[in-house]
Design an enzyme around this catalytic site. Structure first.
Site, PDB file in Angstrom:
ATOM      1  N   ASP A  80       0.782  -1.244   0.000  1.00 63.04           N
ATOM      2  CA  ASP A  80       0.000   0.000   0.000  1.00 63.04           C
ATOM      3  C   ASP A  80       0.809   1.287   0.000  1.00 63.04           C
ATOM      4  O   ASP A  80       0.483   2.213  -0.743  1.00 63.04           O
ATOM      5  CB  ASP A  80      -0.971  -0.020   1.184  1.00 63.04           C
ATOM      6  N   CYS A 102     -19.497  -6.614 -12.916  1.00 63.81           N
ATOM      7  CA  CYS A 102     -20.419  -5.617 -12.369  1.00 63.81           C
ATOM      8  C   CYS A 102     -21.727  -5.552 -13.156  1.00 63.81           C
ATOM      9  O   CYS A 102     -22.786  -5.260 -12.591  1.00 63.81           O
ATOM     10  CB  CYS A 102     -19.767  -4.229 -12.365  1.00 63.81           C
ATOM     11  N   CYS A 161     -25.230  -3.270 -12.640  1.00 66.08           N
ATOM     12  CA  CYS A 161     -25.384  -2.875 -11.236  1.00 66.08           C
ATOM     13  C   CYS A 161     -24.686  -1.551 -10.968  1.00 66.08           C
ATOM     14  O   CYS A 161     -23.576  -1.301 -11.445  1.00 66.08           O
ATOM     15  CB  CYS A 161     -24.803  -3.960 -10.330  1.00 66.08           C
ATOM     16  N   CYS A 173     -23.111   6.118  -2.345  1.00 68.32           N
ATOM     17  CA  CYS A 173     -22.171   7.135  -1.872  1.00 68.32           C
ATOM     18  C   CYS A 173     -22.904   8.361  -1.342  1.00 68.32           C
ATOM     19  O   CYS A 173     -23.673   9.002  -2.071  1.00 68.32           O
ATOM     20  CB  CYS A 173     -21.233   7.543  -3.004  1.00 68.32           C
ATOM     21  N   CYS A 233     -15.018   5.399   5.302  1.00 72.13           N
ATOM     22  CA  CYS A 233     -16.409   5.139   4.929  1.00 72.13           C
ATOM     23  C   CYS A 233     -16.462   3.808   4.203  1.00 72.13           C
ATOM     24  O   CYS A 233     -15.637   3.544   3.324  1.00 72.13           O
ATOM     25  CB  CYS A 233     -16.928   6.262   4.023  1.00 72.13           C
ATOM     26  N   CYS A 253     -22.041  -3.565  -2.255  1.00 73.39           N
ATOM     27  CA  CYS A 253     -21.783  -4.485  -3.370  1.00 73.39           C
ATOM     28  C   CYS A 253     -22.481  -5.834  -3.159  1.00 73.39           C
ATOM     29  O   CYS A 253     -22.282  -6.493  -2.136  1.00 73.39           O
ATOM     30  CB  CYS A 253     -20.280  -4.707  -3.520  1.00 73.39           C
TER      31      CYS A 253
END
Length: 391
Positions: free
Chosen positions: A151, A205, A208, A215, A258, A265
């Site tokens: 990361d 996806c 969808c 959000c 958040c 999902c």
């Protein structure tokens, strides 16, 4: 002569193939032994569209104040710029799935919501230690050079994980796995060794848009595009200054990160909760009380969040976030706790006290408070008084 050369070439190719197979099997076994849930391999040239996509992201200013993304652009977009000798990239996934839908706490305004990934030990430390163990053993076995990243390095882990077949980047730009949903930590091992490569994962996806619609701040200008300037995770973690007043009511009680787009999902129905105890939520971080968090000075903040990624943002930025949650709570019992912070050494904290009290106190009482406090102060505090309409 040609036959002998062909036979020798075939033997060398077969030897190289068997070496690739053995080293690939070895690194997968090591990954499983270290508790990783997924391990897939891709090549160093597997993300050719990354420079273009990263360039568009930066050109649009969607990286907000994260200037380090622009500064490391070339290395970030191409693994071979980061390390010219890399041939194979091993991607690791570690499940950190919650035991319940993390959005439930949003209906409890007296509690503070901390992102699932930050409710226990810092995953950087956990994953980095395990990758180093794998790297040491792999280098000894293969006689090849290795580097590990988690990361913090300029590595585009999500595109690489997609190319390796761990999952695909969903419309919320995060990785989605068919077996673990949205809840995966990623780490990578770069090596000069030639390994067997896995196939990329397809995008599942479809039509969808659950993540986009979930959000609170409309941070997705389009599917597969994120504007960090509007993202609550960015605002509460990376953003150092005052948070724009437009977003404060929308933040609710989210004080660190958040999870809304991740939790929305549908692929999470296949996800299991984390098995690693260090990634399971601490009881005192599942639903901490806003009233308690407002009492944390710097030493107690550091002690309470010891080992947690929350500690990285520092006490002042953290209390700024908690004051926003307090202002959104509608809980008048928090007024006294907020007033106690009116003399805090941090202008970021004092400024947010004004916003919180304006929302929690009756208008006449807030005006009396303001009349006692209206003195020259740092610009951002004065700006908050102006925003409150009393300066």
């Amino acid at each position: 002569m040609r036959t002998l050369i062909s036979e020798a070439t075939a033997r060398e190719e077969d030897k190289a193939r068997r070496r690739r197979e053995k080293l690939t099997a070895f690194v997968r076994e090591e990954a499983a032994a270290q508790g990783f849930d997924l391990c897939r391999i891709t090549g160093s040239d597997s993300i050719p569209r990354a420079p273009e996509r990263l360039g568009a992201f930066l050109a649009d200013g969607h990286h907000a104040t994260m200037e380090w993304m622009a500064e490391t652009r070339e290395r970030r977009a191409d693994p071979k710029v980061l390390w010219s000798e890399v041939r194979s990239i091993v991607m690791f996934g570690l499940n950190y799935g919650p035991e319940e839908d993390p959005r439930g706490i949003l209906e409890k305004p007296d509690k503070a919501a901390i992102s699932v990934y930050a409710r226990n030990r810092d995953y950087h430390d956990i994953i980095k230690g395990r990758l180093k163990e794998i790297a040491t053993r792999f280098a000894a076995r293969a006689g090849e050079d290795v580097k590990v990243f988690v990361d913090t390095a300029p590595v585009m882990e999500k595109p690489l994980a997609e190319a390796a077949g761990i999952g695909w980047q969903g419309k919320h730009t995060n990785l989605v796995s068919r077996t673990h949903g949205s809840w995966l930590f990623l780490g990578s091992l770069f090596t000069t060794a030639d390994l067997l490569l896995d196939k990329p994962e397809d995008d599942h996806c479809g039509s969808c848009r659950a993540c986009l619609d979930a959000c609170p701040t409309a941070a997705f200008p389009a599917p597969y595009r994120l504007d960090a300037n509007r993202c609550i995770s960015y605002l509460t973690i990376e953003h150092k200054g005052p948070i724009d007043a437009e977003f404060r009511p929308l933040i609710g009680n989210r004080i660190y990160g958040c999870d809304d787009c991740l939790a929305a999902c549908p692929w999470n129905k296949f996800a299991a909760s984390a098995s690693e105890m260090k990634l399971k939520a601490r009881e005192d971080l599942k639903e901490p009380e806003i009233a308690f968090l407002l009492t944390l000075d710097d030493p107690t903040f550091r002690t309470f969040f010891s080992g947690s990624p929350v500690k990285r943002i520092g006490r002042d930025r953290f209390i700024r976030n908690v004051l926003i949650a307090a202002g959104n709570s509608g809980d008048a019992s928090l007024v006294e706790r907020c007033r106690e912070l009116a003399d805090d050494p941090s202008p970021a904290v004092r400024g947010m006290v004004i916003w919180a009290l304006k929302r929690l106190m009756p208008a006449d009482e807030f005006l009396r408070f303001a009349q006692k406090r209206l003195l020259e102060d740092e610009p951002e505090v004065v700006d908050e008084w102006k925003l409150a309409g009393v300066a």
